[in-house]
Structure formats: structure tokens, C-alpha cells
Design a protein around this motif. Structure first.
Motif, mmCIF file in Angstrom:
data_model
loop_
_atom_site.group_PDB
_atom_site.id
_atom_site.type_symbol
_atom_site.label_atom_id
_atom_site.label_comp_id
_atom_site.label_asym_id
_atom_site.label_seq_id
_atom_site.Cartn_x
_atom_site.Cartn_y
_atom_site.Cartn_z
ATOM 1 N N VAL A 46 0.855 -1.197 0.000
ATOM 2 C CA VAL A 46 0.000 0.000 0.000
ATOM 3 C C VAL A 46 0.888 1.243 0.000
ATOM 4 N N VAL A 47 0.669 2.130 -0.975
ATOM 5 C CA VAL A 47 1.548 3.277 -1.187
ATOM 6 C C VAL A 47 0.750 4.583 -1.111
ATOM 7 N N ASP A 48 1.275 5.518 -0.338
ATOM 8 C CA ASP A 48 0.807 6.911 -0.339
ATOM 9 C C ASP A 48 1.820 7.754 -1.105
ATOM 10 N N VAL A 49 1.340 8.704 -1.897
ATOM 11 C CA VAL A 49 2.223 9.583 -2.662
ATOM 12 C C VAL A 49 1.959 11.023 -2.258
ATOM 13 N N ASP A 93 1.966 1.179 3.662
ATOM 14 C CA ASP A 93 3.265 0.541 3.907
ATOM 15 C C ASP A 93 4.437 1.434 3.516
ATOM 16 N N VAL A 94 4.242 2.238 2.468
ATOM 17 C CA VAL A 94 5.330 3.060 1.953
ATOM 18 C C VAL A 94 4.771 4.437 1.585
ATOM 19 N N VAL A 95 5.585 5.467 1.810
ATOM 20 C CA VAL A 95 5.256 6.831 1.403
ATOM 21 C C VAL A 95 6.318 7.317 0.425
ATOM 22 N N VAL A 96 5.875 7.864 -0.701
ATOM 23 C CA VAL A 96 6.777 8.441 -1.694
ATOM 24 C C VAL A 96 6.547 9.944 -1.730
ATOM 25 N N VAL A 97 7.608 10.716 -1.509
ATOM 26 C CA VAL A 97 7.516 12.178 -1.526
ATOM 27 C C VAL A 97 8.289 12.685 -2.738
ATOM 28 N N ILE A 98 7.569 13.257 -3.703
ATOM 29 C CA ILE A 98 8.183 13.850 -4.898
ATOM 30 C C ILE A 98 8.471 15.312 -4.585
ATOM 31 N N PRO A 99 9.730 15.750 -4.604
ATOM 32 C CA PRO A 99 10.074 17.101 -4.146
ATOM 33 C C PRO A 99 9.661 18.175 -5.160
ATOM 34 N N ILE A 116 11.646 8.037 -0.069
ATOM 35 C CA ILE A 116 10.842 6.830 0.078
ATOM 36 C C ILE A 116 10.915 6.418 1.546
ATOM 37 N N ALA A 117 9.790 6.521 2.253
ATOM 38 C CA ALA A 117 9.712 6.155 3.667
ATOM 39 C C ALA A 117 8.904 4.874 3.782
ATOM 40 N N ALA A 118 9.518 3.815 4.307
ATOM 41 C CA ALA A 118 8.870 2.497 4.353
ATOM 42 C C ALA A 118 8.673 2.046 5.785
ATOM 43 N N ASN A 119 7.544 1.405 6.028
ATOM 44 C CA ASN A 119 7.272 0.777 7.322
ATOM 45 C C ASN A 119 8.087 -0.515 7.395
ATOM 46 N N ALA A 120 9.102 -0.531 8.247
ATOM 47 C CA ALA A 120 10.018 -1.669 8.311
ATOM 48 C C ALA A 120 9.756 -2.559 9.519
ATOM 49 N N VAL A 121 8.530 -2.511 10.072
ATOM 50 C CA VAL A 121 8.188 -3.493 11.101
ATOM 51 C C VAL A 121 8.335 -4.887 10.512
ATOM 52 N N ASN A 122 7.792 -5.060 9.302
ATOM 53 C CA ASN A 122 8.108 -6.247 8.499
ATOM 54 C C ASN A 122 9.274 -5.843 7.599
#
Length: 357
Positions: A46-49, A93-99, A116-122
Motif C-alpha cells: 500500500v503506497v501513499d504519494v 506501507d510506503v510513502v513516496v515524496v516527490i520534491p 521513500i519512507a517504508a514501514n520496516a516493522v516487516n
């Protein structure tokens, strides 16, 4: 004498209403269900942008992420803090930030820094999800940026995880069919008292042990054949190497597990005790065999256990034959190691059986 003892074992198996069904159903369930669920391929990330550039180039990047079948596009957020809340509440699960100035940097030949910020619990899901996104970002590069190195995928070009797992699942089938069943057979005879009747007969230890093992070796041949047929019929996967080598390895592993089952049953007084001891050894051998994860990823002290783990030799050899098309020269050292370990366990099973005359 041996012939009649083997007939007795098959008669006992046939009279048991549960065992014949288990022998048929278990390999079918293992081959038809486990390759789908035991899949290490990471999907549905699951990705948020967060698009701070709002340019044509950045929107094209967003659409590429949205259309990728590895991701579930959760939508665009206005700020990074808003997207981070979705990760904190496990909605992403992951966030992508386009500057800002993303497209301008591309035009000017600069490599823009995308966050790219990822949830690394898994950890596996976070790392692989980030790697997928990094590959997409790499396709959006300035013209002055050198080309990325090309990767050639050998033996399994489509990276089909089922091709990797199906040969190793043979070990799980062998474990139950030729390990647990002989162990429970002996213990059940102890609990019912029938083994005492055998102890006072002139039947030798060799004949008694072989009569207990041979039926399950024949069952092992049957279930391996069923597994190979199902791999072909259900998945269209066949062995790239000679089938006789797969049967040879399977029979050596069957000799080990059946001997281990008999050893445990010889030292056990109840069925519950035999099940727990057998399960203890089986879980350790499976987890340290490389069936699920590469053995080279283990700490050095635990990697040393693969040298005495027959499941590790079996998994490595059967994958070499099945996937890479290896021949006897490719797996001879695994065959020799399995033969030594299986022969040692077979001798121990005979010695440990106490026959009262």
C-alpha cells in the motif's frame, strides 16, 4: 518370514480407516495449497504519494506507481506528515515524496532526491517495497545519467517462486509419510501390547525393523510420484534434470526419516511423547535447512548445522536437479552425505530396538 511381516504391515495400514486417506490426501494438499501460500514474493504494498511538484512528469510517475501490479495505490496526500499518519495506523506501507522542482531538475540534468519512507516493522516487505519503487524512480533519470547495469536472470527467468518451492516441499511430504507414521506405528503397538507378542517370536531384529521400514519406503515412492504429477498437471512445472536422481534422493531422505522415527519410538513409551520429540527435531531441521530462507543468511554458528542436516542436503540437491537441470556430478556430494547420514541412522534404529527373547 520378511515377506509375511511386510504383508502384516500393509494389512494394518489398510485396516486403519485414516491412514490410506492421509497417504492420498496429504501430498495433494501440500502440492495444491502450499505453493500458493508459501510465497516469499512481496505484493499488494500500500503506497501513499505526496506530490510537491505537481508537474506533468511527476504525475506520470504517480500513474506508473498506481498501475504497477505490486502496489495498491492509496491516494495522494498533501503533506508528508499526513501520509506518515497512514503508516502509523498501518493504512499504508510506503510513502513516496516527490520534491518541488522535480521536473526542473530532470531538465537541468540533475538527479532529483525522491524520499521513500517504508514501514520496516516487516523488514522484508519494507526493504523489497522500497527496492521496487527505486527501480521505478531509476527509469525517470536525466539524460546525462549513465545507464543502469543490465541483469541477466538464469535458470528461473520469470522468477516464479513456485518453481523454487515445489521441489523443497517434497521434504515436508517425506517427513510425515516416512517419519511420523513409522514412529507412531511402533508406539501404538507398544501401547496395545502387540509388540510384546513379536518380541517372543524368533523374528530377528533386522527382519522386524526392515518390515517396519519397507512399507513406508514404498509409500514414499508413491507420494513422490504423485507430487511430480501434480507439479506437472497443476503448475506445468517439470524437472529439468533426470527423475531417477530425484527418486534416489527421496529414498535416501525416506531412509533417514523412517530410521529417526523408529529411533524415537524405541525410546518412547507413549504416542504423545513420540510426537513431541519427533516434532522437536523436525522443526529444527526444516528451519535450518534452507527450505524457506537461504542458509548463507544464517549466522555462522547456525550455518555449521547444515553439514549434519540431511534436509539441507536434500533441498539443495533436489533444487539443483529440478530447477537447474543438474546431473549426478552436480549433486554427488549431497548424495554421499545423505547416504552416510541415512546409513548411520538406520544402524542406530536397529541397535536401539530392544528385543526380548
Amino acid at each position: 518370514m520378511l515377506r509375511y511381516l511386510i504383508q502384516k504391515e500393509f494389512t494394518q495400514i489398510r485396516r486403519n480407516a485414516f491412514l490410506p486417506r492421509l497417504i492420498i490426501v496429504f501430498p495433494i494438499m501440500v502440492m495444491c495449497v502450499l505453493p500458493w501460500v508459501m510465497n516469499m514474493e512481496v505484493k499488494n504494498i500500500v503506497v501513499d504519494v505526496v506530490d510537491l511538484d505537481h508537474s506533468t512528469v511527476s504525475q506520470r510517475l504517480v500513474h506508473d506507481i498506481e498501475q504497477n501490479h505490486y502496489f495498491i495505490f492509496h491516494g495522494q496526500k498533501s503533506t508528508y506528515a499526513e501520509a506518515l499518519k497512514d503508516i502509523e495506523h498501518t493504512r499504508a506501507d510506503v510513502v513516496v515524496v516527490i520534491p518541488q522542482d522535480y521536473s526542473k531538475d530532470m531538465v537541468n540534468g540533475k538527479q532529483p532526491q525522491v524520499l521513500i519512507a517504508a514501514n520496516a516493522v516487516n523488514g522484508t516487505k519494507g526493504a523489497i517495497g522500497s527496492a521496487y519503487l527505486s527501480q521505478i524512480m531509476a527509469s525517470y533519470r536525466p539524460l546525462s545519467t549513465p545507464l543502469a547495469p543490465q541483469t541477466l536472470t538464469l535458470y528461473n527467468p520469470y522468477k516464479n517462486f513456485k518453481l523454487f518451492m515445489i521441489p523443497a516441499l517434497f521434504a515436508i511430504v517425506m517427513m510425515l509419510m516416512t517419519g511420523f507414521l513409522p514412529a507412531l506405528n511402533i508406539v501404538s503397538e507398544k501401547e496395545s501390547g502387540t509388540i510384546e507378542q513379536m518380541n517372543v517370536t524368533p523374528v530377528s531384529k533386522w527382519s522386524f525393523i526392515l518390515a517396519k521400514l519397507i512399507p513406508y519406503w514404498i509409500i514414499a515412492l508413491f507420494v513422490i510420484t504423485v507430487c511430480l504429477l501434480l507439479a506437472w498437471l497443476v503448475y506445468g512445472i517439470t524437472s529439468s534434470g533426470p527423475l531417477w536422481l530425484i527418486y534416489l534422493l527421496s529414498m535416501l531422505l525416506a531412509l533417514f526419516f523412517s530410521s529417526l522415527g523408529l529411533i524415537i519410538s524405541n525410546y518412547s513409551d507413549t504416542m504423545q511423547q513420540a510426537v513431541f520429540v519427533m516434532w522437536f527435531f523436525v522443526v529444527i531441521m526444516l528451519l535450518l535447512s534452507g527450505l524457506f530462507t537461504p542458509t548463507r543468511s544464517m549466522p555462522s554458528w547456525s550455518y555449521l548445522t547444515t553439514y549434519i542436516n540431511p534436509v539441507s542436503y536434500f533441498v539443495e540437491a533436489v533444487r539443483t536437479i529440478f530447477v537447474r537441470g543438474g546431473n549426478f556430478q552436480s549433486v554427488w556430494h549431497q548424495v554421499v552425505a545423505l547416504s552416510i547420514i541415512a546409513t548411520f541412522m538406520g544402524g542406530w534404529a536397529i541397535i536401539s530396538y530392544k528385543k526380548n527373547h
